[in-house]
Scaffold this motif. Structure first.
Motif, PDB file in Angstrom:
ATOM      1  N   ARG A   8      64.969  32.063  27.722  1.00 14.45           N
ATOM      2  CA  ARG A   8      66.211  32.541  27.122  1.00 14.45           C
ATOM      3  C   ARG A   8      66.790  31.547  26.103  1.00 14.45           C
ATOM      4  N   ALA A   9      66.831  30.273  26.471  1.00  7.66           N
ATOM      5  CA  ALA A   9      67.459  29.297  25.575  1.00  7.66           C
ATOM      6  C   ALA A   9      66.718  29.237  24.240  1.00  7.66           C
ATOM      7  N   ALA A  10      65.396  29.306  24.289  1.00  6.18           N
ATOM      8  CA  ALA A  10      64.629  29.272  23.035  1.00  6.18           C
ATOM      9  C   ALA A  10      64.865  30.547  22.220  1.00  6.18           C
ATOM     10  N   LEU A  11      64.990  31.671  22.906  1.00  9.84           N
ATOM     11  CA  LEU A  11      65.241  32.927  22.190  1.00  9.84           C
ATOM     12  C   LEU A  11      66.629  32.903  21.551  1.00  9.84           C
ATOM     13  N   GLU A  12      67.571  32.255  22.242  1.00  9.22           N
ATOM     14  CA  GLU A  12      68.947  32.218  21.725  1.00  9.22           C
ATOM     15  C   GLU A  12      69.106  31.269  20.533  1.00  9.22           C
ATOM     16  N   VAL A  13      68.086  30.533  20.214  1.00  9.07           N
ATOM     17  CA  VAL A  13      68.130  29.764  18.960  1.00  9.07           C
ATOM     18  C   VAL A  13      68.146  30.741  17.777  1.00  9.07           C
ATOM     19  N   LEU A  14      67.478  31.879  17.947  1.00  8.14           N
ATOM     20  CA  LEU A  14      67.332  32.831  16.836  1.00  8.14           C
ATOM     21  C   LEU A  14      68.558  33.723  16.669  1.00  8.14           C
ATOM     22  N   SER A  15      69.137  34.141  17.808  1.00  8.77           N
ATOM     23  CA  SER A  15      70.281  35.061  17.792  1.00  8.77           C
ATOM     24  C   SER A  15      70.713  35.233  19.242  1.00  8.77           C
ATOM     25  N   ALA A  16      71.796  35.948  19.471  1.00  7.18           N
ATOM     26  CA  ALA A  16      72.096  36.358  20.843  1.00  7.18           C
ATOM     27  C   ALA A  16      70.916  37.195  21.336  1.00  7.18           C
ATOM     28  N   ALA A  17      70.578  37.036  22.625  1.00  4.43           N
ATOM     29  CA  ALA A  17      69.387  37.695  23.172  1.00  4.43           C
ATOM     30  C   ALA A  17      69.806  38.650  24.283  1.00  4.43           C
ATOM     31  N   ASP A  18      69.434  39.912  24.141  1.00  6.25           N
ATOM     32  CA  ASP A  18      69.916  40.961  25.033  1.00  6.25           C
ATOM     33  C   ASP A  18      68.714  41.649  25.680  1.00  6.25           C
ATOM     34  N   HIS A  19      68.467  41.348  26.958  1.00  6.39           N
ATOM     35  CA  HIS A  19      67.318  41.949  27.657  1.00  6.39           C
ATOM     36  C   HIS A  19      67.690  43.353  28.119  1.00  6.39           C
ATOM     37  N   LYS A  20      66.938  44.373  27.670  1.00  2.00           N
ATOM     38  CA  LYS A  20      67.314  45.769  27.951  1.00  2.00           C
ATOM     39  C   LYS A  20      66.520  46.396  29.087  1.00  2.00           C
ATOM     40  N   GLY A  21      65.369  45.799  29.461  1.00  2.00           N
ATOM     41  CA  GLY A  21      64.581  46.399  30.538  1.00  2.00           C
ATOM     42  C   GLY A  21      63.150  45.888  30.518  1.00  2.00           C
ATOM     43  N   GLU A  22      62.388  46.347  31.503  1.00  2.00           N
ATOM     44  CA  GLU A  22      61.016  45.852  31.670  1.00  2.00           C
ATOM     45  C   GLU A  22      60.013  46.543  30.747  1.00  2.00           C
ATOM     46  N   ASP A  23      60.271  47.790  30.393  1.00  2.00           N
ATOM     47  CA  ASP A  23      59.333  48.563  29.561  1.00  2.00           C
ATOM     48  C   ASP A  23      59.169  47.868  28.202  1.00  2.00           C
ATOM     49  N   PRO A  24      57.939  47.437  27.855  1.00  2.00           N
ATOM     50  CA  PRO A  24      57.761  46.726  26.583  1.00  2.00           C
ATOM     51  C   PRO A  24      58.052  47.589  25.357  1.00  2.00           C
ATOM     52  N   GLY A  25      58.103  48.928  25.561  1.00  2.00           N
ATOM     53  CA  GLY A  25      58.422  49.792  24.428  1.00  2.00           C
ATOM     54  C   GLY A  25      59.910  49.950  24.186  1.00  2.00           C
ATOM     55  N   LEU A  26      60.729  49.548  25.169  1.00  2.00           N
ATOM     56  CA  LEU A  26      62.158  49.864  25.084  1.00  2.00           C
ATOM     57  C   LEU A  26      62.859  49.156  23.917  1.00  2.00           C
TER      58      LEU A  26
END
Ligand code: NDP
Length: 291
Positions: A148-166
């Motif tokens: 998460r911390a590495a992803l938040e370097v790019l922007s706010a990070a919002d996990h929506k679900g497990e389905d990789p297509g979502l």
């Protein structure tokens, strides 16, 4: 800093470059690879490591950010690398494409021992690095949380679900609204121009027309309930209105393709018997391809 203080970025178009710069800004060790090597030059001048191949870029770090034109480009890049280089990697795939392609790519990665987190980035390159920008993610939550911390370097990070297509789906929903709304604005500017008005002259009206909040809030519960009662608007009225728009455009010598396309959809609704229903009944028409 996150567990991952180093990252690989593959694909250095405007987005990938902005991402690699954001990681350098935050002190990460950044390895980069791009098909056209010159696109890495400015990053290398700032301290990024230029990988000699995509395989070398994969081998450098567990966390690998992919920013490519589409998933075909991803297969072109990763498919040529030694499959062993993919094992154990977390592929943060910020490449936009269809939900089905995102799911297939996640399965392809899993077969090679890698995990894909799909991302849908809701900002242009200028917004990368800002917490005011956001990105939808989907895929394994524990992998998302671990990085998460590495992803938040790019922007706010919002996990929506497990389905990789979502995340890809939510991104495409955003895009269909964005492109059609923005094109409606280009249409209005063209029509205004034919009458001597500039974009600046219509800006207040454009802002008002494109703020659809009250319509969305009104129609959402009705649409979810399948309620298309024509009490506040009727599709037949909408047809007349779109005909006026089309004629205003063509009378002024302006392209009428956009209002003509709208009119075609509205008339399909009429043909399906929705003339006395709300324009929201077009949802039912749009659920199926045109005959
Ligand atoms: P670009 O298309 O400009 O660049 C994408 C990268 O893909 C380049 O590094 C390009 O390499 C590489 N690439 C394309 N085809 C191949 C291939 N066959 N083999 C190897 N490499 C390939 O995209 P952006 O940087 O603008 O965007 C990246 C992604 O982010 C896209 O999916 C886009 O839809 C999405 N996005 C973009 C936004 C924007 O405002 N730009 C906003 C939100 C999402 P090379 O340099 O060698 O051509």
């Amino acid at each position: 800093m996150s567990k991952t203080a180093s990252v690989t970025v593959i694909g250095l178009g405007p987005m990938g470059q902005a991402m690699a710069h954001a990681y350098l800004d935050r002190g990460y060790r950044v390895t980069v690879w791009n098909r056209a090597p010159a696109r890495a030059d400015a990053l290398v001048a700032r301290g990024a490591v230029r990988a000699a191949s995509a395989g070398e870029a994969l081998a450098a770090n567990e966390l690998v950010v992919l920013s490519l034109t589409d998933y075909d480009a991803m297969y072109a890049v990763l498919g040529g690398a030694d499959p062993a280089a993919l094992a154990g990697r977390v592929l943060v795939n910020l490449t936009s494409d269809t939900p089905d392609k995102a799911r297939a790519a996640a399965a392809w990665a899993a077969e090679r021992g890698a995990t894909q987190l799909t991302g849908g980035v809701l900002t242009p390159p200028s917004g990368i690095g800002s917490p005011d920008s956001s990105t939808f993610y989907s895929g394994p939550r524990e992998v998302f949380e671990a990085h998460r911390a590495a992803l938040e370097v790019l922007s706010a990070a919002d996990h929506k679900g497990e389905d990789p297509g979502l995340a890809a789906l939510l991104y495409q929903l955003n895009m269909v609204m964005f492109w059609t709304a923005l094109t409606s604005y280009w249409q209005a500017v063209a029509m205004a121009g034919a009458h001597g008005l500039k974009a600046a002259d219509i800006l207040p009206y454009a802002k008002n027309a494109l703020d659809l909040t009250r319509f969305l809030e009104f129609y959402t519960p009705r649409v979810d309930a399948g309620d298309h009662t024509g009490d506040v608007d009727r599709l037949a009225m909408g047809v007349a209105s779109v005909e006026h728009v089309l004629h205003t455009a063509t009378d002024a010598g302006v392209d009428g393709a956009l209002p003509a396309a709208l009119l075609g959809i509205f008339r399909r609704g009429m043909a399906a018997g929705h003339g006395a229903d709300s324009g929201s009944s077009l949802v039912e028409v749009l659920k199926r391809p045109a005959a």
